[in-house]
Design an enzyme around this catalytic site. Structure first.
Site, PDB file in Angstrom:
ATOM      1  N   ASP A   1     -83.997  -8.331   2.941  1.00 14.70           N
ATOM      2  CA  ASP A   1     -83.429  -9.623   3.336  1.00 14.70           C
ATOM      3  C   ASP A   1     -84.428 -10.758   3.241  1.00 14.70           C
ATOM      4  O   ASP A   1     -85.652 -10.548   3.200  1.00 14.70           O
ATOM      5  CB  ASP A   1     -82.961  -9.558   4.792  1.00 14.70           C
ATOM      6  CG  ASP A   1     -84.137  -9.548   5.776  1.00 14.70           C
ATOM      7  OD1 ASP A   1     -85.021  -8.664   5.623  1.00 14.70           O
ATOM      8  OD2 ASP A   1     -84.202 -10.418   6.650  1.00 14.70           O
TER       9      ASP A   1
ATOM     10  N   LYS B   1     -83.693  -2.371   9.258  1.00 14.43           N
ATOM     11  CA  LYS B   1     -82.446  -2.244   8.537  1.00 14.43           C
ATOM     12  C   LYS B   1     -82.650  -2.155   7.035  1.00 14.43           C
ATOM     13  O   LYS B   1     -81.769  -1.773   6.293  1.00 14.43           O
ATOM     14  CB  LYS B   1     -81.561  -3.486   8.833  1.00 14.43           C
ATOM     15  CG  LYS B   1     -81.130  -3.602  10.283  1.00 14.43           C
ATOM     16  CD  LYS B   1     -80.363  -4.927  10.471  1.00 14.43           C
ATOM     17  CE  LYS B   1     -81.196  -5.833  11.288  1.00 14.43           C
ATOM     18  NZ  LYS B   1     -80.567  -7.086  11.702  1.00 14.43           N
ATOM     19  N   GLY B   2     -83.856  -2.557   6.603  1.00 13.89           N
ATOM     20  CA  GLY B   2     -84.125  -2.735   5.178  1.00 13.89           C
ATOM     21  C   GLY B   2     -83.875  -1.514   4.305  1.00 13.89           C
ATOM     22  O   GLY B   2     -83.465  -1.648   3.151  1.00 13.89           O
TER      23      GLY B   2
ATOM     24  N   LYS C   1     -95.699  -3.134  -3.136  1.00 10.27           N
ATOM     25  CA  LYS C   1     -96.412  -4.340  -3.585  1.00 10.27           C
ATOM     26  C   LYS C   1     -97.891  -4.139  -3.284  1.00 10.27           C
ATOM     27  O   LYS C   1     -98.401  -4.670  -2.296  1.00 10.27           O
ATOM     28  CB  LYS C   1     -95.911  -5.546  -2.765  1.00 10.27           C
ATOM     29  CG  LYS C   1     -94.833  -6.362  -3.423  1.00 10.27           C
ATOM     30  CD  LYS C   1     -94.700  -7.723  -2.754  1.00 10.27           C
ATOM     31  CE  LYS C   1     -93.645  -7.749  -1.703  1.00 10.27           C
ATOM     32  NZ  LYS C   1     -93.359  -9.106  -1.176  1.00 10.27           N
TER      33      LYS C   1
ATOM     34  N   ASP D   1     -95.719  -3.553   1.901  1.00  6.56           N
ATOM     35  CA  ASP D   1     -96.303  -4.855   1.560  1.00  6.56           C
ATOM     36  C   ASP D   1     -97.761  -4.829   2.031  1.00  6.56           C
ATOM     37  O   ASP D   1     -98.619  -4.274   1.354  1.00  6.56           O
ATOM     38  CB  ASP D   1     -95.447  -5.912   2.272  1.00  6.56           C
ATOM     39  CG  ASP D   1     -95.733  -7.330   1.852  1.00  6.56           C
ATOM     40  OD1 ASP D   1     -96.072  -7.542   0.684  1.00  6.56           O
ATOM     41  OD2 ASP D   1     -95.603  -8.242   2.701  1.00  6.56           O
TER      42      ASP D   1
ATOM     43  N   ARG E   1     -79.037  -8.817   1.961  1.00  9.41           N
ATOM     44  CA  ARG E   1     -79.147  -7.349   1.989  1.00  9.41           C
ATOM     45  C   ARG E   1     -78.045  -6.705   1.154  1.00  9.41           C
ATOM     46  O   ARG E   1     -78.207  -5.598   0.649  1.00  9.41           O
ATOM     47  CB  ARG E   1     -79.034  -6.826   3.432  1.00  9.41           C
ATOM     48  CG  ARG E   1     -80.168  -7.240   4.358  1.00  9.41           C
ATOM     49  CD  ARG E   1     -80.090  -6.427   5.653  1.00  9.41           C
ATOM     50  NE  ARG E   1     -80.884  -7.004   6.735  1.00  9.41           N
ATOM     51  CZ  ARG E   1     -82.175  -6.772   6.938  1.00  9.41           C
ATOM     52  NH1 ARG E   1     -82.849  -6.024   6.102  1.00  9.41           N
ATOM     53  NH2 ARG E   1     -82.807  -7.306   7.964  1.00  9.41           N
TER      54      ARG E   1
ATOM     55  N   PHE F   1     -91.736 -12.362  -3.242  1.00  6.81           N
ATOM     56  CA  PHE F   1     -90.839 -11.994  -2.151  1.00  6.81           C
ATOM     57  C   PHE F   1     -89.476 -11.715  -2.761  1.00  6.81           C
ATOM     58  O   PHE F   1     -88.884 -12.569  -3.413  1.00  6.81           O
ATOM     59  CB  PHE F   1     -90.748 -13.102  -1.097  1.00  6.81           C
ATOM     60  CG  PHE F   1     -90.104 -12.615   0.172  1.00  6.81           C
ATOM     61  CD1 PHE F   1     -90.870 -12.001   1.154  1.00  6.81           C
ATOM     62  CD2 PHE F   1     -88.736 -12.737   0.369  1.00  6.81           C
ATOM     63  CE1 PHE F   1     -90.273 -11.525   2.320  1.00  6.81           C
ATOM     64  CE2 PHE F   1     -88.137 -12.256   1.531  1.00  6.81           C
ATOM     65  CZ  PHE F   1     -88.906 -11.655   2.500  1.00  6.81           C
ATOM     66  N   VAL F   2     -88.994 -10.499  -2.575  1.00  5.29           N
ATOM     67  CA  VAL F   2     -87.741 -10.080  -3.221  1.00  5.29           C
ATOM     68  C   VAL F   2     -86.666  -9.801  -2.176  1.00  5.29           C
ATOM     69  O   VAL F   2     -86.966  -9.523  -1.013  1.00  5.29           O
ATOM     70  CB  VAL F   2     -87.964  -8.823  -4.091  1.00  5.29           C
ATOM     71  CG1 VAL F   2     -88.881  -9.141  -5.266  1.00  5.29           C
ATOM     72  CG2 VAL F   2     -88.530  -7.659  -3.271  1.00  5.29           C
TER      73      VAL F   2
ATOM     74  N   GLU G   1     -88.531   3.986   3.456  1.00  5.34           N
ATOM     75  CA  GLU G   1     -88.770   2.556   3.670  1.00  5.34           C
ATOM     76  C   GLU G   1     -88.236   1.745   2.489  1.00  5.34           C
ATOM     77  O   GLU G   1     -88.055   2.276   1.389  1.00  5.34           O
ATOM     78  CB  GLU G   1     -90.287   2.305   3.799  1.00  5.34           C
ATOM     79  CG  GLU G   1     -90.744   1.837   5.163  1.00  5.34           C
ATOM     80  CD  GLU G   1     -90.240   0.472   5.608  1.00  5.34           C
ATOM     81  OE1 GLU G   1     -89.177   0.003   5.133  1.00  5.34           O
ATOM     82  OE2 GLU G   1     -90.898  -0.126   6.451  1.00  5.34           O
ATOM     83  N   ASP G   2     -88.004   0.465   2.732  1.00  7.27           N
ATOM     84  CA  ASP G   2     -87.579  -0.408   1.645  1.00  7.27           C
ATOM     85  C   ASP G   2     -88.766  -0.860   0.794  1.00  7.27           C
ATOM     86  O   ASP G   2     -88.733  -0.814  -0.427  1.00  7.27           O
ATOM     87  CB  ASP G   2     -86.783  -1.621   2.177  1.00  7.27           C
ATOM     88  CG  ASP G   2     -87.510  -2.398   3.280  1.00  7.27           C
ATOM     89  OD1 ASP G   2     -88.624  -1.999   3.696  1.00  7.27           O
ATOM     90  OD2 ASP G   2     -86.953  -3.416   3.731  1.00  7.27           O
TER      91      ASP G   2
HETATM   92  P1  IMP Z   1     -95.742  -4.695   5.821  1.00  6.26           P
HETATM   93  O1  IMP Z   1     -96.005  -4.307   7.239  1.00  6.26           O
HETATM   94  O2  IMP Z   1     -96.460  -5.966   5.438  1.00  6.26           O
HETATM   95  O3  IMP Z   1     -95.992  -3.602   4.817  1.00  6.26           O
HETATM   96  O4  IMP Z   1     -94.247  -5.151   5.785  1.00  6.26           O
HETATM   97  C1  IMP Z   1     -93.241  -4.334   5.487  1.00  6.26           C
HETATM   98  C2  IMP Z   1     -91.939  -4.965   5.884  1.00  6.26           C
HETATM   99  O5  IMP Z   1     -91.903  -6.378   5.605  1.00  6.26           O
HETATM  100  C3  IMP Z   1     -90.857  -4.355   5.031  1.00  6.26           C
HETATM  101  O6  IMP Z   1     -90.329  -3.204   5.648  1.00  6.26           O
HETATM  102  C4  IMP Z   1     -89.872  -5.488   4.920  1.00  6.26           C
HETATM  103  O7  IMP Z   1     -88.997  -5.479   6.023  1.00  6.26           O
HETATM  104  C5  IMP Z   1     -90.718  -6.741   4.961  1.00  6.26           C
HETATM  105  N1  IMP Z   1     -91.014  -7.234   3.602  1.00  6.26           N
HETATM  106  C6  IMP Z   1     -92.195  -7.201   2.953  1.00  6.26           C
HETATM  107  N2  IMP Z   1     -92.100  -7.736   1.729  1.00  6.26           N
HETATM  108  C7  IMP Z   1     -90.811  -8.084   1.588  1.00  6.26           C
HETATM  109  C8  IMP Z   1     -90.068  -8.683   0.507  1.00  6.26           C
HETATM  110  O8  IMP Z   1     -90.573  -8.993  -0.587  1.00  6.26           O
HETATM  111  N3  IMP Z   1     -88.752  -8.897   0.741  1.00  6.26           N
HETATM  112  C9  IMP Z   1     -88.141  -8.572   1.922  1.00  6.26           C
HETATM  113  N4  IMP Z   1     -88.783  -8.014   2.947  1.00  6.26           N
HETATM  114  C10 IMP Z   1     -90.108  -7.775   2.780  1.00  6.26           C
HETATM  115 MG    MG Z   2     -88.400  -2.955   6.503  1.00  5.27          MG
END
Ligand code: IMP
Ligand code: MG
Length: 193
Positions: free
Chosen positions: A165, A49-50, A137, A109, A171, A158-159, A105-106
């Protein structure tokens, strides 16, 4: 203060990216995407949903014809840490064969979610797969993945807000912010998406 406030903006310690900055940058990205994909059969894939808030704004800054679809993924594990185990919760509605897929994507990470998603989409024989993320990030990266379009590179915080969210809240904030520490102590539920 012992828990989240009635006005969610009161839970924010620091605004990292204002609504105005997001609007300006989103317009730039829309113009860039419109130039790069001119004449191509484009499919924007919103990662729910992000990314829904970002996608809704970004697509209105894209001037070429596009189709849209949505996909929802869920990673197992703790609330703020990606486990790398990804599950498709809601699949695409239509085939992507021969389309130029732009995943919206939002945030990137660890990169685990997107690297899984990229492979998943590649296996369906699209013409191309590229990634547009609002936030990146890079300090937290565990797999090699570089977004093709990025709104903002941010430090390791963490934002929340503008679609992102913490435990399904925040959100609907119109900006990107860092919550007060007391927010981590409150526990609404354990689902992450
Ligand atoms: P990744 O697989 O670690 O890259 O995670 C990506 C997903 O984790 C994103 O699509 C977000 O849903 C969530 N996420 C990662 N960092 C944050 C943050 O700082 N705030 C909120 N959601 C996050
Ligand atoms: Mg996401």
């Amino acid at each position: 203060m012992s828990g989240p406030s009635l006005n969610i903006a009161d839970d924010i310690r620091e605004i990292l990216i204002t609504s105005e900055a997001i609007r300006e940058r989103t317009a730039e990205l829309g113009a860039e995407i419109s130039r790069d994909y001119a004449g191509k059969d484009v499919l924007l894939v919103c990662v729910l949903k992000g990314a829904m808030v970002f996608m809704a704004d970004l697509m209105r800054h894209i001037t070429i014809p596009v189709c849209i679809d949505t996909i929802a993924v869920s990673s197992y594990g703790a609330a703020t840490v990606s486990s790398g185990v990804v599950r498709i919760v809601k699949d695409l509605d239509a085939p992507v064969a021969d389309k130029h897929v732009l995943v919206v994507e939002d945030i990137v990470d660890s990169g685990l979610t997107l690297s899984y998603l990229r492979n998943y989409l590649f296996n369906r024989k699209p013409a191309s797969v590229r990634i547009c993320t609002l936030l990146d990030k890079p300090e937290r990266r565990e797999v090699s993945i570089t977004p093709d379009y990025c709104g903002f590179v941010i430090p390791n915080h963490f934002v929340v807000g503008y679609g992102l969210d913490y435990q399904e809240r925040y959100r609907n904030l119109p900006f990107i912010g860092i919550p007060h520490d007391y927010v981590w102590a409150s526990n609404h539920n354990n689902h992450k998406q």
